[in-house]
Each structure stands twice: as C-alpha cells, then as structure tokens.
Design a protein around this motif. Structure first.
Motif, PDB file in Angstrom:
ATOM      1  N   PHE A 122       0.837  -1.210   0.000  1.00 43.98           N
ATOM      2  CA  PHE A 122       0.000   0.000   0.000  1.00 43.98           C
ATOM      3  C   PHE A 122       0.866   1.253   0.000  1.00 43.98           C
ATOM      4  CE2 PHE A 122      -1.796   3.412   2.618  1.00 43.98           C
ATOM      5  CZ  PHE A 122      -2.888   3.775   1.819  1.00 43.98           C
ATOM      6  N   ALA A 123       1.907   1.272   0.832  1.00 36.30           N
ATOM      7  CA  ALA A 123       2.779   2.451   0.923  1.00 36.30           C
ATOM      8  C   ALA A 123       3.460   2.736  -0.411  1.00 36.30           C
ATOM      9  CB  ALA A 123       3.823   2.242   2.019  1.00 36.30           C
ATOM     10  N   CYS A 124       3.970   1.692  -1.062  1.00 40.21           N
ATOM     11  CA  CYS A 124       4.673   1.874  -2.343  1.00 40.21           C
ATOM     12  C   CYS A 124       3.714   2.322  -3.437  1.00 40.21           C
ATOM     13  CB  CYS A 124       5.368   0.575  -2.748  1.00 40.21           C
ATOM     14  SG  CYS A 124       6.748   0.083  -1.688  1.00 40.21           S
ATOM     15  N   ALA A 125       2.576   1.635  -3.555  1.00 36.32           N
ATOM     16  CA  ALA A 125       1.637   1.946  -4.630  1.00 36.32           C
ATOM     17  C   ALA A 125       1.006   3.321  -4.432  1.00 36.32           C
ATOM     18  CB  ALA A 125       0.559   0.865  -4.704  1.00 36.32           C
ATOM     19  N   ALA A 126       0.606   3.639  -3.209  1.00 34.35           N
ATOM     20  CA  ALA A 126      -0.052   4.919  -2.956  1.00 34.35           C
ATOM     21  C   ALA A 126       0.901   6.088  -3.164  1.00 34.35           C
ATOM     22  CB  ALA A 126      -0.612   4.940  -1.536  1.00 34.35           C
ATOM     23  N   ARG A 172      16.019   6.300   2.154  1.00 32.53           N
ATOM     24  CA  ARG A 172      14.899   6.425   1.219  1.00 32.53           C
ATOM     25  C   ARG A 172      13.745   7.220   1.823  1.00 32.53           C
ATOM     26  NH1 ARG A 172      19.223   3.394   0.418  1.00 32.53           N
ATOM     27  NH2 ARG A 172      18.963   1.382  -0.631  1.00 32.53           N
ATOM     28  N   ARG A 173      13.395   6.891   3.051  1.00 33.07           N
ATOM     29  CA  ARG A 173      12.222   7.498   3.679  1.00 33.07           C
ATOM     30  C   ARG A 173      12.394   9.011   3.839  1.00 33.07           C
ATOM     31  NH1 ARG A 173      10.382   7.977   9.152  1.00 33.07           N
ATOM     32  NH2 ARG A 173       8.109   7.696   9.341  1.00 33.07           N
ATOM     33  N   ARG A 174      13.551   9.435   4.303  1.00 34.86           N
ATOM     34  CA  ARG A 174      13.781  10.859   4.500  1.00 34.86           C
ATOM     35  C   ARG A 174      13.755  11.619   3.176  1.00 34.86           C
ATOM     36  NH1 ARG A 174      18.797  11.117   8.863  1.00 34.86           N
ATOM     37  NH2 ARG A 174      17.648  10.269  10.667  1.00 34.86           N
ATOM     38  N   LEU A 175      14.403  11.052   2.148  1.00 34.41           N
ATOM     39  CA  LEU A 175      14.423  11.729   0.862  1.00 34.41           C
ATOM     40  C   LEU A 175      13.021  11.821   0.261  1.00 34.41           C
ATOM     41  CD1 LEU A 175      17.594  10.612  -1.140  1.00 34.41           C
ATOM     42  CD2 LEU A 175      17.117  12.788  -0.038  1.00 34.41           C
ATOM     43  N   ALA A 232       3.800   7.839   7.679  1.00 29.49           N
ATOM     44  CA  ALA A 232       2.975   6.889   8.423  1.00 29.49           C
ATOM     45  C   ALA A 232       3.231   5.439   8.031  1.00 29.49           C
ATOM     46  CB  ALA A 232       1.492   7.224   8.224  1.00 29.49           C
ATOM     47  N   PHE A 233       3.576   5.175   6.771  1.00 31.67           N
ATOM     48  CA  PHE A 233       3.576   3.794   6.302  1.00 31.67           C
ATOM     49  C   PHE A 233       4.900   3.293   5.733  1.00 31.67           C
ATOM     50  CE2 PHE A 233      -0.881   5.164   5.961  1.00 31.67           C
ATOM     51  CZ  PHE A 233      -1.505   4.132   6.643  1.00 31.67           C
ATOM     52  N   THR A 234       5.780   4.159   5.280  1.00 31.77           N
ATOM     53  CA  THR A 234       6.968   3.702   4.548  1.00 31.77           C
ATOM     54  C   THR A 234       8.109   3.361   5.498  1.00 31.77           C
ATOM     55  OG1 THR A 234       6.354   5.077   2.653  1.00 31.77           O
ATOM     56  CG2 THR A 234       8.631   4.283   2.749  1.00 31.77           C
TER      57      THR A 234
END
Length: 558
Positions: free
Chosen positions: A304-308, A375-378, A506-508
């Motif tokens: 969900f996190a990747c697709a959204a 990845r998340r921060r960028l 929230a999700f990644t």
C-alpha cells in the motif's frame, strides 16, 4: 541464522566493472521510456501542422492537434504501461527476470519502429495506428520498470544498492535530453533543406520528420539487446525461487570477480558450530500466495505504501510536465509566426534546458544522498519541497505570475519542482518496491506499484488538461472545456504532495543498509504471532533451507 554464501558475498562485494555495465544495460530501458514519453509533445506539434491544417497544407492558420487527440496519444501509452507493469512484473517472478527481460526490450524496439511507420498517411488511419503502437510501446515501457529495478537490486551490494538503482533510474534524465537533441537536429535539418518554409506552408516532408523522431527511439534499446540477453539470471532468483544455489554461485561468478567465498564459508561453518542443536519443529506450512491473508498481514502495508506514494507522486509530476506549455509559450514566437519545424525545435529546446538545469541534477543528487540520508527521508523531503514550490507558483499566479511568466523566478520555481521530485519521490518510489518484498514476489509487487503510478500519471495528464483551464469561457483554449483555473489546479497538486509526505511518514519503512533477505526475515518473524507461530515456505527458506545449501569453497573469479 547463517545466510547463504553467495548472497552474503553479493551483499559484501566491492563495486566492480559489471555493476556499472549492469546500470547501463538496465538503464537503457528507462532511457527509452523517457525518450518516447517526452518526445511526443513536440511530435504532436508537427502532426497538427500536417494533418489539421485548413485546406491541406496552405490554410489560413497553423494546424493544431485537438486536445482530445493529444490526450488519447498520451493516455494509451500510459494505459499500456499499466498493463506492462502488471504483466511483466508477474512473469519476472514466475519464469525469471532474465527470460522476459529481452522480450520486454524487443517489444519496445518493435513498437518504436511501428509508431514511426504508422501504416498509412491519411489522418484517421495514421493516428489510429500511432495509438495502437503507442499502447504496445507502453506495455514494453511498463514491463521494464519492475524488471530493471529488481535485477539491479539483486545484483547490488547492501552499501550502494540504493545508488545503483537510482543510477539506473537516472537514465530517464538522459533520455529526455537525447530526445530533445534528436528533435532539434531533425527539425533543424528539415527546416534547412526545405528552404525555411513560411508558417502556413507545411511541406510534405514534415510527415517524414515526426516518423524519424519516433523511430530513433528504437536505436539505443536495440544496441543493448545483445548485452541484456547475455546477462545471467540473478543469483537471488536462482537461489531463493528456483532453489539452485550451486547454479546461482556459478552464474554470478561469471560476471562479478573477486567474490571471496572462502571467508564466507568459514564464517558460516563457525556460526553453525556456535549454534545449539535446533529443537524439532513441525514441518513448514505450504507457501502462501499473492494477496493471501499471510501476504496481506506481512506485506500489505508495504505494498500500500509503495503503490499509494507512486500514485500520488505521478499526479503532480506528469501534470507539471504538461504545465511546460504555460512556461515556454511566452518565451518563443507564437505558432502563427513559425513553421512546423521551428515550433517543434522550440519546444524541444525548452525541454532540454529543463533537463539540464533541474531534472538531471535532481537524479545526481539522489544518487549521492540515497545511501546516506535514506529512502524514507528523501521521499518525505522531496514531497515537502514539491509542495512548497507548487504553492509558491499557485499563490500569486492570478495576481502576478500569469502576467509575468517571462520572469526568471517563475522558471526557477518551476524547475525546482522537477529537481525536488527527482531528488526524492520520483526516485525512491522506484527503489523501495525492489527492496521491501521477498524474492518470489519482488517483481510482481514492483509491477503493481508501478501500475498504480501510471494510473496516477493518467489522472494527472488528462485531469490537468481540464483543471488548468480558466473558468471564463472566453479565456479557455480552443478545444478545451472550462476548468477550475491554473491557480487552484496548482494548489490541488501541492496538497497532493503533502498527502504523499504524510503517507510516507505513516507507512513507509527504511531499507537503507539492510540486505534484501533481512527485510524478508524480519517480516516473517514479526508475523509469526499473528500466524499462530507457524512458518511457511518463505520464512523456512530464508532461515533453514538456505543456510544448509552448499557453498563452493573457493574464490570465484573469471
């Protein structure tokens, strides 16, 4: 747990020549992708002059391709990309990455050539044929996303994996630049050899010019077909899915030198001796399937996190691409004062400037920072910066920017939205699906995420054409319907970026510095309580069967 030797060696391998070769081989599909998607805007300028001029080629005004035709040409390619992501992503996990990799590239080559031929020269037939081949081209482009990302992630070591995948994706920037250069060269050559025709005189050779531009996209892909077919299957697919560790070790030893398996084997033996005898356990339950309850429990949140995130990104990203027409229109003479070749040249020139000033630097910044910042921060930073620059364009748009579009600050803010996207979410959404999922679902899940992104691109491309039109019918461009206005459209795009940032927060999860197998095992262990303490094929394979697989006790070299 002692990981399988060849995979541990891959995670610890130094950067070698073949890593850079793999970047070029895998990146050429992304290069072709951006070439074909970004060359269509100047091409449609020429097609409008050829097929939509009044009285053939000598009308009272230059021909303009109707917005519905432009939307159809862009939309069919994006729909094809949705199909390609899902289809080739699933095939990559079923029959192997390498076996479908060459077929995907061959489809891109053939459909690029077919787009240029477009069968006939009457308007309805040529455009119908163009849309058909653009759809097939989109299928090939979409299929290349999950295969290229998965192959590069499974070849790379854990320290520089993000930079390698980002480098593959950065080939898109060079594809944009080369497409602009080809269009400029072809347009300048035809303009010169036709004697610089007047704006209302479109020579028949213009019908050949746009075909050459489209067919040229097949050349770089065709040049790498041999090297793509000569690549071995990834060691992770062979070892984890086909369960042939010896073959995986031998295959990877043919292309990556100095994989020191001696130290790995000694460490495995020592780890095995230190471990107490494992208590008897019930046999593992059958492997779970895609979208089963166990898959959703373990990987549903990540998917969900990747697709959204990809869906949310591509709405403003592709909308901003269409917004270019609002930027360059005041910078060049109006269409009524230039001929077909000069109009296409000007559009391509502006695309090249944006690529050099913002797109390519953004990709380079992502390559440098992805394994440092994470990845998340960028991704969060990129979404936030995109929102800030879109709001800076939107707030004073009606009061200032619309009448001062030649202002350098206007162009700088627009360029910074592309820089921010490529620094952050446009790159990270390509990387994360290749790192978060187990080997037997990796390509499929990346394809599903990419398909969601292309659906977002479809929403952005078609929706923005309508939304950006002014409410007053007197100010609406020919062929369009009244919309909500450019200012409000930009506010909506900025709000979508903020939603993307919040969703990422929230999700990644973060994957920097972790092996692909660590992500898989952590999720298997965290889901055991919810599964009643049972295991399945994925967890067992990662923890026990692979640790018992044979390792060649020598240094593999070529």
């Amino acid at each position: 747990m002692a990981p399988i030797g060849v995979l541990m060696a891959l995670d610890q391998a130094r950067t070698q020549y073949y890593h850079f070769k793999a970047i070029i081989i895998a990146g050429m599909g992304l290069f072709t992708d951006s070439y074909d998607l970004f060359c269509i805007s100047p091409v449609m300028k020429i097609i409008g002059r050829v097929y939509y001029s009044d009285d053939g080629h000598r009308g009272s005004s230059p021909g303009v391709t109707p917005p519905a035709v432009v939307s159809a040409t862009v939309g069919v390619a994006l729909l094809g990309a949705v199909v390609g992501n899902v289809l080739f992503g699933a095939l990559g996990d079923r029959v192997g990455r390498r076996r479908v990799y060459g077929a995907c590239l061959l489809l891109m080559v053939c459909s690029s050539v077919g787009s240029g031929f477009s069968v006939c020269r009457t308007r309805s037939c040529a455009l119908t044929s163009l849309c058909f081949f653009r759809f097939l081209l989109g299928v090939g482009i979409g299929g290349d996303y999950p295969l290229s990302a998965t192959i590069m992630s499974e070849f790379a070591n854990r320290r520089t994996r993000g930079a390698f995948i980002a480098a593959v994706f950065s080939m898109q920037g060079f594809g944009i630049l080369v497409s602009s250069a080809v269009i400029m060269a072809v347009a300048a050559a035809f303009d010169h050899y036709t004697g610089h025709p007047s704006p209302l005189d479109t020579p028949e050779s213009a019908d050949l010019a746009w075909r050459i531009i489209l067919m040229a996209g097949a050349v770089p892909a065709a040049l790498t077909y041999y090297w793509r077919m000569s690549m071995p299957e990834t060691a992770r697919f062979t070892a984890l899915v086909e369960r042939d560790v010896v073959k995986a070790t031998n295959d990877i030893g043919r292309v990556l030198t100095d994989l020191d398996l001696i130290a790995v084997a000694e460490e495995e033996v020592a780890a095995t001796l230190r471990q107490p005898p494992a208590p008897s356990k019930p046999p593992p339950s059958p492997p779970y399937g895609l979208f089963s309850r166990r898959f959703v429990r373990r990987y549903g949140r990540d998917l969900f996190a990747c697709a959204a995130a990809w869906f949310l990104l591509d709405i403003p990203y592709y909308s901003s691409t269409l917004f270019q027409s609002q930027i360059y229109r005041p910078l060049f003479p109006p269409a009524s004062q230039v001929n077909a070749f000069q109009e296409a040249y000007n559009v391509a020139k502006f695309q090249a400037v944006i690529a050099v000033a913002s797109t390519i630097p953004g990709y380079f910044a992502a390559v440098l920072l992805i394994d440092r910042a994470g990845r998340r921060r960028l991704q969060m930073a990129g979404f936030l910066l995109m929102a800030a620059f879109l709001f800076a364009l939107a707030g004073p748009y009606d009061g200032y920017w619309r009448d001062h579009s030649r202002n350098a600050g206007y162009i700088v803010l627009y360029s910074l939205t592309f820089f921010s996207a490529n620094l952050g979410p446009n790159t990270t959404t390509f990387i994360l699906p290749a790192e978060l999922f187990p080997a037997r679902f990796r390509s499929t899940c990346h394809g599903l995420s990419g398909a969601a992104g292309k659906l977002g691109a479809l929403v952005g491309s078609i929706g923005f054409l309508w939304a950006s039109q002014q409410r007053d019918r007197a100010e609406v461009q020919a062929g369009h319907l009244p919309g909500i206005g450019m200012m409000y459209a930009l506010f909506v795009l900025g709000g979508i970026c903020l939603i993307g940032m919040a969703l990422t927060y929230a999700f990644t999860p973060e994957t920097m510095g972790r092996s692909l197998e660590e992500n898989e095992i952590d999720r298997a262990q965290s889901a055991q309580v919810g599964d009643g303490g049972s295991d399945d094929g994925t967890g067992s394979m990662a923890r026990s069967q692979l640790s018992m697989s044979p390792v060649l006790p020598h240094r593999v070299s070529v």
